[in-house]
Design a protein around this motif. Structure first.
Motif: not given
Length: 325
Positions: A69, A71, A79, A83, A184-189, A192, A320
């Motif tokens: 799970q 990254p 990024l 961020t 959304p910038l971090l692949q919804d993770s 991350r 999430k």
């Protein structure tokens, strides 16, 4: 007890153990060493743990499922810049939270930081245009009443500590809004988000630590206070900060978002009661009423919001929203 109930009990017990231990350990550290240095060490520890877990997870199917799970341990300068607004909010949130712990009793900590849901509603109204129902406002009224009564009942009231707690609550709400914008910038993770937040915070904290606490740290080093045992405690607090996100997700998965909040409320009550005994914090009638009102109002707020369909109830959404520092 069957296997499923045993697993749930183990997960809930782990959540309580990690959460209470983290608060108590932070209280010890924040009152015995420069708080910015402790917070910086915790951020650095989280980065190291994230990188280690991500490195193991790179093995794909050969890696244990738990590590998959996380990254890949890569950090993009682009990024990091993107961020930065979120990281500044995150940095303010954890700094103010830790400063609050340096000033208030552990038993009063939940009251000092109880206005988060109030700020959530206010900011949702002004920023997102979401209006609240009468039931929701009633729950918030109970929380605010508990905050006022609790502050009046605190025998060793600290204005600065309370202001730190209130400010931290505001930034918790702002952090939630900023996280939604940044995901959304971090692949919804969320992992991350955790990685980039703590990398940015580690870089931003370092010059502040040197400028404001360098002299005190040098004194501690020369006098032998910054020994191996002390640094182990600091690193342990950083690992616990990382683990709280994991056990939060596990508890929501094993139960439900509402049960998670019920567990959190019960944990907070036990944490406050234990603090009265363990730390010798004096208890007053108004203080106890304030704690109960804050916790009861928070629990009622959660239930009302779920009934209104505004809290995520699916496993995907729970994952999430769960990790918190």
């Amino acid at each position: 007890m069957d296997a499923q109930h045993l697993y749930v009990a183990q997960v809930v017990g782990s959540y309580w153990l990690v959460s209470i231990s983290m608060v108590y350990l932070n209280k010890v550290l924040m009152t015995s060493a420069p708080p910015l240095f402790i917070t910086w060490c915790q951020c650095v520890t989280t980065v190291v743990v994230c990188f280690a877990c991500g490195k193991v997870g790179e093995k794909g199917e050969a890696a244990p499922r738990f590590f998959r799970q996380f990254p890949s341990p890569e950090v993009s300068p682009r990024l990091l810049r993107a961020t930065l607004p979120l990281s500044l909010t995150f940095l303010s949130m954890i700094t103010l939270n830790n400063l609050c712990l340096t000033k208030v009793h552990v038993s009063f900590y939940n009251v000092a930081r109880s206005l988060t849901i109030v700020f959530n509603v206010v900011l949702s109204w002004f920023v997102l245009g979401q209006r609240s129902t009468g039931k929701t406002m009633g729950c918030l009224g109970i929380v605010v009443m508990g905050f006022v009564v609790g502050t009046q009942g605190e025998p060793q009231f600290s204005l600065s500590g309370t202001l730190y707690g209130v400010s931290s609550s505001l930034f918790v709400s702002l952090n939630s809004i900023q996280t939604k914008k940044t995901l959304p910038l971090l692949q919804d993770s969320h992992w991350r988000v955790t990685l980039y937040n703590n990398v940015n915070a580690s870089l931003l904290f370092f010059p502040l630590v040197v400028a404001w606490e360098g002299g005190e740290l040098l004194r501690m080093f020369v006098e032998g206070e910054m020994n191996g045992a002390f640094m182990v405690m600091v690193m342990t607090s950083g690992v616990m900060g990382f683990l709280i996100g994991i056990v939060t997700v596990l508890q929501i998965k094993a139960t439900s978002p509402l049960t998670h909040n019920i567990s959190g409320t019960a944990k907070a009550a036990f944490q406050a009661a234990l603090a009265h005994w363990l730390w010798g914090n004096p208890a007053t009638f108004k203080g106890v009423v304030g704690i109960l009102a804050v916790l009861g109002g928070s629990l009622a707020y959660t239930k009302v919001r779920m009934e209104e369909g505004r809290l995520p109830v699916t496993q995907k959404d729970s994952e999430k929203g769960a990790p918190k520092k």
